[in-house]
Design an enzyme around this catalytic site. Sequence first.
Site, short mmCIF file in Angstrom:
data_model
loop_
_atom_site.label_atom_id
_atom_site.label_comp_id
_atom_site.label_asym_id
_atom_site.label_seq_id
_atom_site.Cartn_x
_atom_site.Cartn_y
_atom_site.Cartn_z
N SER A 176 13.86 40.82 66.60
CA SER A 176 12.90 40.57 67.67
C SER A 176 13.32 39.34 68.48
O SER A 176 14.40 39.34 69.07
CB SER A 176 11.49 40.44 67.08
OG SER A 176 10.51 40.49 68.09
N ASP A 339 9.43 51.75 68.34
CA ASP A 339 9.08 50.36 68.66
C ASP A 339 8.27 50.30 69.95
O ASP A 339 8.68 50.84 70.97
CB ASP A 339 10.39 49.56 68.81
CG ASP A 339 10.20 48.06 68.86
OD1 ASP A 339 9.13 47.59 69.30
OD2 ASP A 339 11.14 47.35 68.47
N HIS A 372 7.89 48.41 65.59
CA HIS A 372 8.65 47.17 65.72
C HIS A 372 8.81 46.46 64.38
O HIS A 372 9.89 45.96 64.04
CB HIS A 372 7.93 46.27 66.73
CG HIS A 372 8.66 45.02 67.09
ND1 HIS A 372 9.83 45.00 67.82
CD2 HIS A 372 8.37 43.71 66.82
CE1 HIS A 372 10.23 43.75 67.99
NE2 HIS A 372 9.37 42.95 67.39
#
Length: 392
Positions: A176, A339, A372
Site C-alpha cells: 500500500s 482491491d 486491499h
Amino acid sequence: MKAWIAGVLGVVGVMVTGMAQAQDLIVEKKVFDLPSYTTQSGRTLKNVKVGWESYGTLNADKSNAILICHFFSGNSHAAGKYAVADAAPGYWDAIIGPGKAIDTNKYFVIASDTLVNLNTGDPKTTTTGPASIDPDTSKPYALDFPVVTIGDFVNVQKALVESLGIKKLVMVAGPSMGALQTYEWAASHPEMVGKAMAVIGAAEADAQLIAWLDVWAAPILVDPNWNKGDYYGKTPPNAGLAKALTVVTLQANHGDWTNGTFGRRPAKEGEEPAKALGNKFQVQSILDNAGEARAKVSDANHFLYLVKANQLYAAGGKSLADAMSRIKAPLLIVNQPKDLVFPDEMIQRTVAEAKKAGRDVTHVTIQGTRGHLDGVISMKQAEGAVKAFVEK
C-alpha cells in the site's frame, strides 16, 4: 498477528482470518535521530526522530540489507515480536523471518516508522509530525508543521540506511503506502535499489484515489474539536478521526468479507434497525467500535498529513511515465484484483507503463475475501514468487 492487524487497521481480532502463525523472532525497537532535515518543500526541521527495527544480521561488507516500508496506518513492526508474550507478530511475518521468503538467516531486514506516522499513542512508534514539540516554540507544531511527501519519508529512510554504512539495498518492498515508498526509492535513488517489490500500490496517485483520500479526511474536518488543527491540550477530534478510520477500514476490505461476515444481522438481538433510527446493523457497530478504539491511540492531524502525502504522490515527484524512465531495478508487482483502494486497472496502468519503459517486470496476483487488506494479511500466497524474486 491477528491482534496486531486489528490494532493497525481498526479491525477487531475476530474479524481477521488467514493470518500467519507466530514465530520466535524477537526484535528490538530503536530510535533514529536526525539533527536536522530539510523537507522537499524547503523547510528545515530540527531533531527529527523516527523509530526503526531490524531482523537478521548485517554482513561485513554491508551488502545484504533489505528495507521494508509500511502502509498508511502501520508502523515499522513488519515481523517478529517485541516479547515472547506478545499476542501477535508483525504484519508481514508470513514472509519475513528465518527460512522464509525474505530469509533473515541471509538478509538484514530494516523497517522504520515514517514521518507523520498515525500511531502517536503507541509506545512502540516514534515519529515526527504535527503532534511533536517544535524546539523553537516548545509547543506542538500543529498545522505549522510543513507538508511532507512520500519523497520526504524516503529521504529520512535513506539517512537511516546510510547511517548504518549501507550503500545499496538488495531490495526495497512494502504494501500500500509502502509500495508508494518502494517506487519512490527506485525512481529517486536508483543507484541504491537492487530490486523493488511493490504490493497493492501503484506508482502514481490518480484522480480517483485523490478524491477518495478526501473522503477519508472529511469526518475530521467537520468535527468541531479539530479547530483547524489547534486541539493539543484540548479535546481532540476523536469522533471525526474514528469515523475516518471506519471509512479507511471499509475501503481496505471488500464486499465478499462484509457480506460473508455480517450479512444483514442487527448489532443487538431484539433491536431491529427498522424500529429506531439509532438501531444499527452489526457491520455498522463493529466498524464504529473498532474506529473509536483506534482513534484513542492515533492523531487526527497526522492522519490529514498522511492523506496529503498520498494525494501528492507520483514516484520521483513528476509522473508515472517519468518514474518508469528512471527506475532501473527489476520490479515485482503484487496486487489483489478486488482491491478497492488501488483497483486492478490502476495497477495494470503501472505494469503497462513499466513494460513500455523496458523495465524488468514480474506481476503476481493474490486472492481472498479482504480486497486491499489481502496484501497485508494474505502474503503467504505469494511466498514462492517473493522468494524467487529475491534470490534471482
